[in-house]
Scaffold this motif. Structure first.
Motif, PDB file in Angstrom:
ATOM      1  N   GLY A 272     -63.459 -35.039 -32.745  1.00 23.87           N
ATOM      2  CA  GLY A 272     -64.280 -35.023 -31.769  1.00 23.87           C
ATOM      3  C   GLY A 272     -64.018 -35.454 -30.374  1.00 23.87           C
ATOM      4  O   GLY A 272     -64.636 -35.697 -29.250  1.00 23.87           O
ATOM      5  N   GLU A 273     -62.424 -35.644 -30.018  1.00 22.40           N
ATOM      6  CA  GLU A 273     -61.995 -36.145 -28.986  1.00 22.40           C
ATOM      7  C   GLU A 273     -61.473 -34.824 -28.166  1.00 22.40           C
ATOM      8  O   GLU A 273     -60.424 -34.434 -27.793  1.00 22.40           O
ATOM      9  N   ARG A 274     -62.565 -34.186 -27.638  1.00 22.39           N
ATOM     10  CA  ARG A 274     -62.502 -32.934 -26.787  1.00 22.39           C
ATOM     11  C   ARG A 274     -61.726 -33.257 -25.559  1.00 22.39           C
ATOM     12  O   ARG A 274     -60.872 -32.104 -25.169  1.00 22.39           O
ATOM     13  N   GLU A 275     -61.924 -34.430 -24.765  1.00 21.02           N
ATOM     14  CA  GLU A 275     -61.137 -34.387 -23.720  1.00 21.02           C
ATOM     15  C   GLU A 275     -59.583 -34.632 -23.818  1.00 21.02           C
ATOM     16  O   GLU A 275     -59.033 -34.055 -23.151  1.00 21.02           O
ATOM     17  N   HIS A 276     -59.286 -35.254 -24.981  1.00 21.48           N
ATOM     18  CA  HIS A 276     -57.935 -35.473 -25.464  1.00 21.48           C
ATOM     19  C   HIS A 276     -57.326 -34.272 -25.482  1.00 21.48           C
ATOM     20  O   HIS A 276     -56.221 -33.869 -25.227  1.00 21.48           O
ATOM     21  N   PHE A 277     -58.191 -33.319 -26.243  1.00 16.73           N
ATOM     22  CA  PHE A 277     -57.705 -31.852 -26.558  1.00 16.73           C
ATOM     23  C   PHE A 277     -57.328 -31.045 -25.359  1.00 16.73           C
ATOM     24  O   PHE A 277     -56.214 -30.543 -25.145  1.00 16.73           O
ATOM     25  N   VAL A 278     -58.300 -30.989 -24.332  1.00 16.81           N
ATOM     26  CA  VAL A 278     -58.194 -30.242 -23.290  1.00 16.81           C
ATOM     27  C   VAL A 278     -57.130 -30.625 -22.239  1.00 16.81           C
ATOM     28  O   VAL A 278     -56.369 -29.890 -21.914  1.00 16.81           O
ATOM     29  N   ARG A 279     -56.966 -32.213 -22.057  1.00 19.38           N
ATOM     30  CA  ARG A 279     -55.751 -32.514 -21.354  1.00 19.38           C
ATOM     31  C   ARG A 279     -54.412 -32.184 -22.165  1.00 19.38           C
ATOM     32  O   ARG A 279     -53.512 -32.063 -21.506  1.00 19.38           O
ATOM     33  N   GLY A 280     -54.385 -32.272 -23.421  1.00 22.77           N
ATOM     34  CA  GLY A 280     -53.228 -32.130 -24.048  1.00 22.77           C
ATOM     35  C   GLY A 280     -52.751 -30.614 -23.947  1.00 22.77           C
ATOM     36  O   GLY A 280     -51.472 -30.230 -23.622  1.00 22.77           O
ATOM     37  N   ILE A 281     -53.851 -29.605 -24.199  1.00 26.69           N
ATOM     38  CA  ILE A 281     -53.483 -28.272 -23.600  1.00 26.69           C
ATOM     39  C   ILE A 281     -53.002 -27.795 -22.387  1.00 26.69           C
ATOM     40  O   ILE A 281     -52.034 -27.304 -22.118  1.00 26.69           O
ATOM     41  N   SER A 293     -60.132 -26.786 -18.740  1.00 26.89           N
ATOM     42  CA  SER A 293     -61.499 -27.262 -19.334  1.00 26.89           C
ATOM     43  C   SER A 293     -62.599 -26.147 -19.074  1.00 26.89           C
ATOM     44  O   SER A 293     -63.364 -25.877 -19.753  1.00 26.89           O
ATOM     45  N   ARG A 294     -62.237 -25.596 -17.664  1.00 23.28           N
ATOM     46  CA  ARG A 294     -63.539 -24.495 -17.498  1.00 23.28           C
ATOM     47  C   ARG A 294     -63.434 -23.356 -18.162  1.00 23.28           C
ATOM     48  O   ARG A 294     -64.379 -22.772 -18.708  1.00 23.28           O
ATOM     49  N   LYS A 295     -62.100 -22.971 -18.469  1.00 21.68           N
ATOM     50  CA  LYS A 295     -61.661 -21.794 -19.353  1.00 21.68           C
ATOM     51  C   LYS A 295     -62.177 -21.871 -20.839  1.00 21.68           C
ATOM     52  O   LYS A 295     -62.672 -20.858 -21.270  1.00 21.68           O
ATOM     53  N   LEU A 296     -61.973 -23.075 -21.405  1.00 24.43           N
ATOM     54  CA  LEU A 296     -62.390 -23.315 -22.714  1.00 24.43           C
ATOM     55  C   LEU A 296     -63.800 -23.633 -22.828  1.00 24.43           C
ATOM     56  O   LEU A 296     -64.207 -23.471 -24.113  1.00 24.43           O
ATOM     57  N   ALA A 297     -64.428 -23.998 -21.961  1.00 24.25           N
ATOM     58  CA  ALA A 297     -65.871 -24.306 -21.892  1.00 24.25           C
ATOM     59  C   ALA A 297     -66.824 -23.293 -22.337  1.00 24.25           C
ATOM     60  O   ALA A 297     -67.628 -23.483 -23.090  1.00 24.25           O
ATOM     61  N   SER A 298     -66.523 -21.903 -22.050  1.00 25.63           N
ATOM     62  CA  SER A 298     -67.076 -20.956 -22.259  1.00 25.63           C
ATOM     63  C   SER A 298     -66.954 -20.475 -23.842  1.00 25.63           C
ATOM     64  O   SER A 298     -67.743 -19.602 -24.458  1.00 25.63           O
ATOM     65  N   ALA A 299     -65.965 -20.884 -24.542  1.00 29.70           N
ATOM     66  CA  ALA A 299     -65.797 -20.675 -25.963  1.00 29.70           C
ATOM     67  C   ALA A 299     -65.356 -19.368 -26.175  1.00 29.70           C
ATOM     68  O   ALA A 299     -65.798 -18.596 -27.134  1.00 29.70           O
ATOM     69  N   GLU A 300     -64.920 -18.364 -25.018  1.00 32.26           N
ATOM     70  CA  GLU A 300     -64.861 -17.100 -25.372  1.00 32.26           C
ATOM     71  C   GLU A 300     -63.511 -16.989 -26.344  1.00 32.26           C
ATOM     72  O   GLU A 300     -62.436 -17.591 -25.914  1.00 32.26           O
ATOM     73  N   THR A 301     -63.584 -15.972 -27.252  1.00 33.52           N
ATOM     74  CA  THR A 301     -62.539 -15.828 -28.112  1.00 33.52           C
ATOM     75  C   THR A 301     -61.237 -15.774 -27.362  1.00 33.52           C
ATOM     76  O   THR A 301     -60.235 -16.157 -27.805  1.00 33.52           O
ATOM     77  N   GLU A 302     -61.258 -14.421 -26.574  1.00 34.00           N
ATOM     78  CA  GLU A 302     -60.033 -14.171 -25.743  1.00 34.00           C
ATOM     79  C   GLU A 302     -59.230 -15.479 -25.039  1.00 34.00           C
ATOM     80  O   GLU A 302     -58.078 -15.586 -25.333  1.00 34.00           O
ATOM     81  N   SER A 303     -60.111 -16.211 -24.505  1.00 36.30           N
ATOM     82  CA  SER A 303     -59.536 -17.434 -23.702  1.00 36.30           C
ATOM     83  C   SER A 303     -58.982 -18.285 -24.804  1.00 36.30           C
ATOM     84  O   SER A 303     -57.855 -18.853 -24.344  1.00 36.30           O
ATOM     85  N   ILE A 304     -59.606 -18.682 -25.603  1.00 34.04           N
ATOM     86  CA  ILE A 304     -58.886 -19.586 -26.628  1.00 34.04           C
ATOM     87  C   ILE A 304     -57.820 -18.947 -27.341  1.00 34.04           C
ATOM     88  O   ILE A 304     -56.882 -19.644 -27.581  1.00 34.04           O
ATOM     89  N   ALA A 305     -57.735 -17.845 -27.690  1.00 35.31           N
ATOM     90  CA  ALA A 305     -56.581 -17.087 -28.180  1.00 35.31           C
ATOM     91  C   ALA A 305     -55.615 -17.125 -27.210  1.00 35.31           C
ATOM     92  O   ALA A 305     -54.453 -17.555 -27.731  1.00 35.31           O
TER      93      ALA A 305
END
Length: 362
Positions: A272-281, A293-305
């Motif tokens: 559940g440590e989403r902020e830690h995850f985003v900062r690490g990425i 954070s903005r790119k991952l917020a949409s949870a689009e498959t291509e962006s995450i991939a």
């Protein structure tokens, strides 16, 4: 029709309540059903199923075996009748448990909990069983069953059940190594798995991660010798060894010269440590935190991939990230699998980083 129907042999048998007549009735009904088979309408199959389920206790062994053998590969088989066969003795249930395409997770879990060793072993070998079924098998804590499950690469196993299975198998090195070298070993358990793995299993684990992560595993877990791994076996699960490893990575994350590993970032996200995850990425990709954070917020498959590819994740982790972000409620589909495959085919890590960062602003 009236006289003919009242004189029908099945009607006569149905009017006789003796056990012999019931046995004859269910045998005749089963024979008629199997003769009609796939040609029956849905309503007819439902009616046959209702009768056969109601009279199932009167069905002789040879009738049940014939039903099981015929329906084992039938995608049109009535689910209620299939359930009765799956819960029967192993000689009858085995073809259904091994092959029947319409068995669902609820029935398989019911069989695991209600039946014995042979039923469970067969289910553990069944193709493409889901996480609920794997969980029920792992809860038996039977090492032989878990050995079959570990070898079944098509079975899906949730992260917490993976850890439970590792715990159960901690005293059986060969089966443990088979489990922790699976392609779907959760990132959160990589360090713990490395600590207790045999030499060959360690080689397989490190071969799947980038060199810098492999060297980090050795440095974080400690000495990479088999003796050290043996000493770490119990502490890895019965004491907070994995959490100490996580804390080490967290401390290192404050050092500008040290980047967190993808595996520990996914572990943080799953806690559940989403902020830690985003900062690490963002740190791994050397990109602005706000933009990532903005790119991952949409949870689009291509962006995450793209982010996962650029950070040298394993492609199988993309689904874990997608489902754990919980930004959208849209379930993962075969189309998402194809999107991930295309990203991996088309992009090197550098190209994926460039594509992910395209249009990003601070």
């Amino acid at each position: 029709m009236g006289n003919n129907s009242t004189n029908h042999p099945l009607i006569s048998l149905a009017e006789n309540s003796s056990r012999e007549a019931r046995e004859a009735l269910v045998a005749a009904t089963a024979a008629q059903f199997l003769d009609s088979g796939e040609e029956c309408s849905l309503m007819e199959r439902t009616l046959f199923s209702d009768i056969l389920v109601k009279l199932y206790s009167f069905a002789r062994q040879e009738v049940r075996i014939k039903l099981s053998a015929t329906l084992a590969m039938a995608d049109w088989a009535p689910i209620d009748l299939v359930r009765e066969l799956a819960l029967d003795s192993f000689d009858i249930a085995q073809p259904i448990l091994a092959f029947c395409p319409i068995l669902n997770d609820d029935i398989l879990v019911e069989v695991v909990r209600a039946c014995g060793f042979e039923h469970r072993m067969t289910i553990a070998e069944r193709s493409c069983i889901g996480e609920l079924v794997s969980q029920s098998l792992i809860e038996t804590e039977d090492k032989n069953i878990l050995s079959n499950l570990a070898a079944n690469v098509t079975a899906r196993i949730a992260a917490h059940d993976f850890e439970h299975a590792m715990n159960v198998l901690s005293e059986t090195p060969d089966t443990l190594n088979s489990l922790i070298t699976r392609h779907d070993l959760p990132p959160s358990l990589v360090a713990a798995a490395f600590a207790i793995a045999g030499a060959e299993a360690r080689d397989l684990i490190t071969a799947r991660v980038p060199p810098r992560i492999a060297s980090r595993l050795v440095s974080v877990v400690g000495d990479s010798t088999a003796e050290a791994a043996a000493k770490a076996t119990k502490s890895a699960f019965h004491h907070p060894m994995p959490e100490r490893v996580i804390e080490t990575v967290r401390r290192n994350a404050h050092n500008l010269n040290v980047k967190p590993t993808p595996g520990f970032l996914v572990a943080a996200l799953m806690r559940g440590e989403r902020e830690h995850f985003v900062r690490g990425i963002a740190r791994i990709l050397e990109l602005p935190v706000a933009g990532v954070s903005r790119k991952l917020a949409s949870a689009e498959t291509e962006s995450i991939a793209l982010a996962a590819r650029a950070a040298n994740f394993d492609s199988s982790i993309v689904r874990t990230i997608y489902e754990t972000l919980e930004v959208r409620s849209i379930p993962w589909t075969i189309g998402d699998d194809r999107t991930v495959a295309l990203v991996w085919m088309r992009c090197s890590p550098g190209a994926a980083r460039t594509a992910f960062a395209k249009g990003m602003t601070n």
